[in-house]
Design a protein around this motif. Structure first.
Motif, PDB file in Angstrom:
ATOM      1  N   ASP A   1       0.812  -1.220   0.000  1.00 55.84           N
ATOM      2  CA  ASP A   1       0.000   0.000   0.000  1.00 55.84           C
ATOM      3  C   ASP A   1       0.845   1.269   0.000  1.00 55.84           C
ATOM      4  O   ASP A   1       0.300   2.380   0.041  1.00 55.84           O
ATOM      5  CB  ASP A   1      -0.925   0.009   1.221  1.00 55.84           C
ATOM      6  CG  ASP A   1      -1.912  -1.149   1.198  1.00 55.84           C
ATOM      7  OD1 ASP A   1      -2.362  -1.508   0.089  1.00 55.84           O
ATOM      8  OD2 ASP A   1      -2.206  -1.699   2.279  1.00 55.84           O
ATOM      9  N   GLY A   2       2.163   1.112  -0.017  1.00 52.97           N
ATOM     10  CA  GLY A   2       3.045   2.273  -0.025  1.00 52.97           C
ATOM     11  C   GLY A   2       3.390   2.799   1.350  1.00 52.97           C
ATOM     12  O   GLY A   2       4.056   3.835   1.471  1.00 52.97           O
ATOM     13  N   ASN A   3       2.957   2.103   2.393  1.00 54.09           N
ATOM     14  CA  ASN A   3       3.292   2.538   3.749  1.00 54.09           C
ATOM     15  C   ASN A   3       4.712   2.103   4.100  1.00 54.09           C
ATOM     16  O   ASN A   3       5.117   0.971   3.812  1.00 54.09           O
ATOM     17  CB  ASN A   3       2.316   1.935   4.758  1.00 54.09           C
ATOM     18  CG  ASN A   3       0.886   2.363   4.493  1.00 54.09           C
ATOM     19  OD1 ASN A   3       0.612   3.543   4.295  1.00 54.09           O
ATOM     20  ND2 ASN A   3      -0.029   1.397   4.480  1.00 54.09           N
ATOM     21  N   VAL A   4       5.459   2.985   4.733  1.00 57.06           N
ATOM     22  CA  VAL A   4       6.825   2.663   5.146  1.00 57.06           C
ATOM     23  C   VAL A   4       6.770   1.764   6.371  1.00 57.06           C
ATOM     24  O   VAL A   4       6.186   2.121   7.398  1.00 57.06           O
ATOM     25  CB  VAL A   4       7.630   3.939   5.453  1.00 57.06           C
ATOM     26  CG1 VAL A   4       9.006   3.589   6.016  1.00 57.06           C
ATOM     27  CG2 VAL A   4       7.781   4.791   4.201  1.00 57.06           C
ATOM     28  N   THR A   5       7.380   0.602   6.250  1.00 54.87           N
ATOM     29  CA  THR A   5       7.386  -0.355   7.356  1.00 54.87           C
ATOM     30  C   THR A   5       8.748  -0.452   8.035  1.00 54.87           C
ATOM     31  O   THR A   5       8.843  -1.001   9.137  1.00 54.87           O
ATOM     32  CB  THR A   5       6.990  -1.751   6.856  1.00 54.87           C
ATOM     33  OG1 THR A   5       7.922  -2.175   5.843  1.00 54.87           O
ATOM     34  CG2 THR A   5       5.582  -1.726   6.266  1.00 54.87           C
ATOM     35  N   ALA A   6       9.781   0.073   7.380  1.00 56.79           N
ATOM     36  CA  ALA A   6      11.118   0.006   7.985  1.00 56.79           C
ATOM     37  C   ALA A   6      12.062   0.961   7.266  1.00 56.79           C
ATOM     38  O   ALA A   6      11.840   1.330   6.102  1.00 56.79           O
ATOM     39  CB  ALA A   6      11.666  -1.415   7.930  1.00 56.79           C
ATOM     40  N   LEU A   7      13.094   1.350   7.972  1.00 57.80           N
ATOM     41  CA  LEU A   7      14.225   2.072   7.388  1.00 57.80           C
ATOM     42  C   LEU A   7      15.459   1.203   7.580  1.00 57.80           C
ATOM     43  O   LEU A   7      15.740   0.759   8.696  1.00 57.80           O
ATOM     44  CB  LEU A   7      14.436   3.426   8.070  1.00 57.80           C
ATOM     45  CG  LEU A   7      13.315   4.463   7.968  1.00 57.80           C
ATOM     46  CD1 LEU A   7      13.705   5.726   8.725  1.00 57.80           C
ATOM     47  CD2 LEU A   7      13.001   4.789   6.514  1.00 57.80           C
ATOM     48  N   GLU A   8      16.183   0.964   6.509  1.00 58.21           N
ATOM     49  CA  GLU A   8      17.404   0.173   6.577  1.00 58.21           C
ATOM     50  C   GLU A   8      18.551   0.978   5.993  1.00 58.21           C
ATOM     51  O   GLU A   8      18.363   1.717   5.019  1.00 58.21           O
ATOM     52  CB  GLU A   8      17.252  -1.139   5.798  1.00 58.21           C
ATOM     53  CG  GLU A   8      16.270  -2.115   6.401  1.00 58.21           C
ATOM     54  CD  GLU A   8      16.216  -3.425   5.632  1.00 58.21           C
ATOM     55  OE1 GLU A   8      16.711  -3.446   4.478  1.00 58.21           O
ATOM     56  OE2 GLU A   8      15.697  -4.416   6.170  1.00 58.21           O
ATOM     57  N   GLY A   9      19.728   0.820   6.587  1.00 59.59           N
ATOM     58  CA  GLY A   9      20.841   1.570   6.038  1.00 59.59           C
ATOM     59  C   GLY A   9      22.160   1.304   6.729  1.00 59.59           C
ATOM     60  O   GLY A   9      22.310   0.354   7.503  1.00 59.59           O
ATOM     61  N   VAL A  10      23.092   2.183   6.426  1.00 65.19           N
ATOM     62  CA  VAL A  10      24.468   2.071   6.903  1.00 65.19           C
ATOM     63  C   VAL A  10      24.881   3.397   7.521  1.00 65.19           C
ATOM     64  O   VAL A  10      24.522   4.474   7.013  1.00 65.19           O
ATOM     65  CB  VAL A  10      25.428   1.725   5.742  1.00 65.19           C
ATOM     66  CG1 VAL A  10      26.871   1.734   6.209  1.00 65.19           C
ATOM     67  CG2 VAL A  10      25.073   0.377   5.137  1.00 65.19           C
ATOM     68  N   LEU A  11      25.622   3.335   8.609  1.00 67.35           N
ATOM     69  CA  LEU A  11      26.223   4.523   9.216  1.00 67.35           C
ATOM     70  C   LEU A  11      27.736   4.348   9.159  1.00 67.35           C
ATOM     71  O   LEU A  11      28.278   3.384   9.705  1.00 67.35           O
ATOM     72  CB  LEU A  11      25.742   4.705  10.657  1.00 67.35           C
ATOM     73  CG  LEU A  11      26.198   5.998  11.346  1.00 67.35           C
ATOM     74  CD1 LEU A  11      25.114   6.526  12.279  1.00 67.35           C
ATOM     75  CD2 LEU A  11      27.479   5.772  12.140  1.00 67.35           C
ATOM     76  N   LEU A  12      28.396   5.269   8.473  1.00 69.23           N
ATOM     77  CA  LEU A  12      29.844   5.200   8.252  1.00 69.23           C
ATOM     78  C   LEU A  12      30.534   6.269   9.082  1.00 69.23           C
ATOM     79  O   LEU A  12      30.223   7.455   8.968  1.00 69.23           O
ATOM     80  CB  LEU A  12      30.147   5.408   6.765  1.00 69.23           C
ATOM     81  CG  LEU A  12      31.605   5.387   6.319  1.00 69.23           C
ATOM     82  CD1 LEU A  12      32.216   4.019   6.559  1.00 69.23           C
ATOM     83  CD2 LEU A  12      31.706   5.758   4.839  1.00 69.23           C
ATOM     84  N   ASP A  13      31.464   5.851   9.928  1.00 65.00           N
ATOM     85  CA  ASP A  13      32.226   6.788  10.753  1.00 65.00           C
ATOM     86  C   ASP A  13      33.403   7.318   9.935  1.00 65.00           C
ATOM     87  O   ASP A  13      34.353   6.592   9.645  1.00 65.00           O
ATOM     88  CB  ASP A  13      32.725   6.083  12.014  1.00 65.00           C
ATOM     89  CG  ASP A  13      33.433   7.038  12.971  1.00 65.00           C
ATOM     90  OD1 ASP A  13      33.556   8.229  12.637  1.00 65.00           O
ATOM     91  OD2 ASP A  13      33.863   6.584  14.049  1.00 65.00           O
ATOM     92  N   LEU A  14      33.334   8.599   9.565  1.00 65.51           N
ATOM     93  CA  LEU A  14      34.366   9.219   8.730  1.00 65.51           C
ATOM     94  C   LEU A  14      35.418   9.961   9.545  1.00 65.51           C
ATOM     95  O   LEU A  14      36.292  10.610   8.968  1.00 65.51           O
ATOM     96  CB  LEU A  14      33.715  10.202   7.748  1.00 65.51           C
ATOM     97  CG  LEU A  14      32.742   9.594   6.735  1.00 65.51           C
ATOM     98  CD1 LEU A  14      32.079  10.698   5.925  1.00 65.51           C
ATOM     99  CD2 LEU A  14      33.457   8.617   5.819  1.00 65.51           C
ATOM    100  N   SER A  15      35.364   9.866  10.860  1.00 63.51           N
ATOM    101  CA  SER A  15      36.248  10.666  11.713  1.00 63.51           C
ATOM    102  C   SER A  15      37.721  10.419  11.413  1.00 63.51           C
ATOM    103  O   SER A  15      38.505  11.363  11.231  1.00 63.51           O
ATOM    104  CB  SER A  15      35.957  10.368  13.187  1.00 63.51           C
ATOM    105  OG  SER A  15      34.597  10.580  13.487  1.00 63.51           O
ATOM    106  N   SER A  16      38.124   9.157  11.354  1.00 68.23           N
ATOM    107  CA  SER A  16      39.538   8.840  11.111  1.00 68.23           C
ATOM    108  C   SER A  16      39.965   9.265   9.715  1.00 68.23           C
ATOM    109  O   SER A  16      41.077   9.768   9.516  1.00 68.23           O
ATOM    110  CB  SER A  16      39.776   7.337  11.296  1.00 68.23           C
ATOM    111  OG  SER A  16      39.529   6.950  12.630  1.00 68.23           O
TER     112      SER A  16
END
Length: 234
Positions: free
Chosen positions: A110-125
């Motif tokens: 139905d087009g409803n968002v059921t989840a968010l999936e992704g990646v978090l990249l630590d760019l500090s170094s």
């Protein structure tokens, strides 16, 4: 749900060094979050120390970035699609990390968002390493430039039998009159000095520099004399 794995990563700045990155999944409307081990590590925890929640997630966002991140997530929850955010977080130890969060919305029929999936990249170094390299390159370039100028000054001192300050001033004047960087003028002197034809072209260039300086001084004296002779000053 099976435990999330951390992604394979590579940073050209770090080479074979580790580039920390974690994966996440946020389910809706339950707001249940799943983090990989590296997600906990980036936020300053070990798995089992805390339960990941949206409140915990946003509490670690830098105050100057938090609202914008919340707005983007809220928009994606409404419309679906992909998102990507470069922002800062403050981990549990108080250390500020620069991170890139990227992901997409999972939608039902139905087009409803059921989840968010992704990646978090630590760019500090990566950022720290590249900033350090830029600083080192700048110091090396400044040192090289100073060396070129000093060598050119030495050549002028030897050819004209003048002092260090006078030779340097000749370089500065020539640079200003030609609207060319001082290092470029000095490099040209060194190039001419290395020519196999001998010192003829070098001497010609030096004489041209002297002629330009004499002309500039004469014009300056002429303008000053005209200014002093002006009726308004009498």
């Amino acid at each position: 749900m099976p435990r999330l794995n951390s992604p394979m990563t590579y940073s050209s700045a770090l080479g074979d060094g580790p580039c920390l990155a974690g994966t996440f999944r946020a389910e809706f409307p339950s707001q249940i979050l799943h983090w990989s081990d590296s997600m906990f590590q980036i936020h300053g925890y070990q798995r089992g120390e805390v339960v990941p929640t949206l409140e915990l997630l946003y509490s670690h966002k830098h105050p100057d970035d938090r609202q914008r991140c919340q707005d983007i997530v809220a928009k994606v929850l409404q419309t679906g699609g992909y998102f990507c955010m470069y922002h800062r977080i403050t981990d549990a130890k108080g250390q500020i990390r620069h991170v890139l969060t990227s992901g997409d919305a999972i939608q039902d029929e139905d087009g409803n968002v059921t989840a968010l999936e992704g990646v978090l990249l630590d760019l500090s170094s990566t950022l720290r390493r590249e900033t350090d390299q830029i600083a080192r390159d700048a110091v090396a370039a400044a040192t090289a430039t100073r060396s070129v100028i000093d060598q050119a000054r030495g050549i002028l001192m030897g050819r004209l039998l003048v002092g260090s300050e006078e030779a340097f001033q000749l370089l500065v004047t020539h640079s200003s009159r030609r609207n060319v960087k001082l290092a470029a003028v000095a490099a040209e002197i060194l190039r001419l000095a290395d020519l196999p034809e001998g010192p003829a072209e070098l001497d010609a260039a030096i004489h041209e520099m002297q002629a330009r300086e004499r002309t500039a001084k004469a014009k300056h004296r002429g303008r000053r004399h005209h200014h002093l002779e002006s009726p308004a000053l009498k």
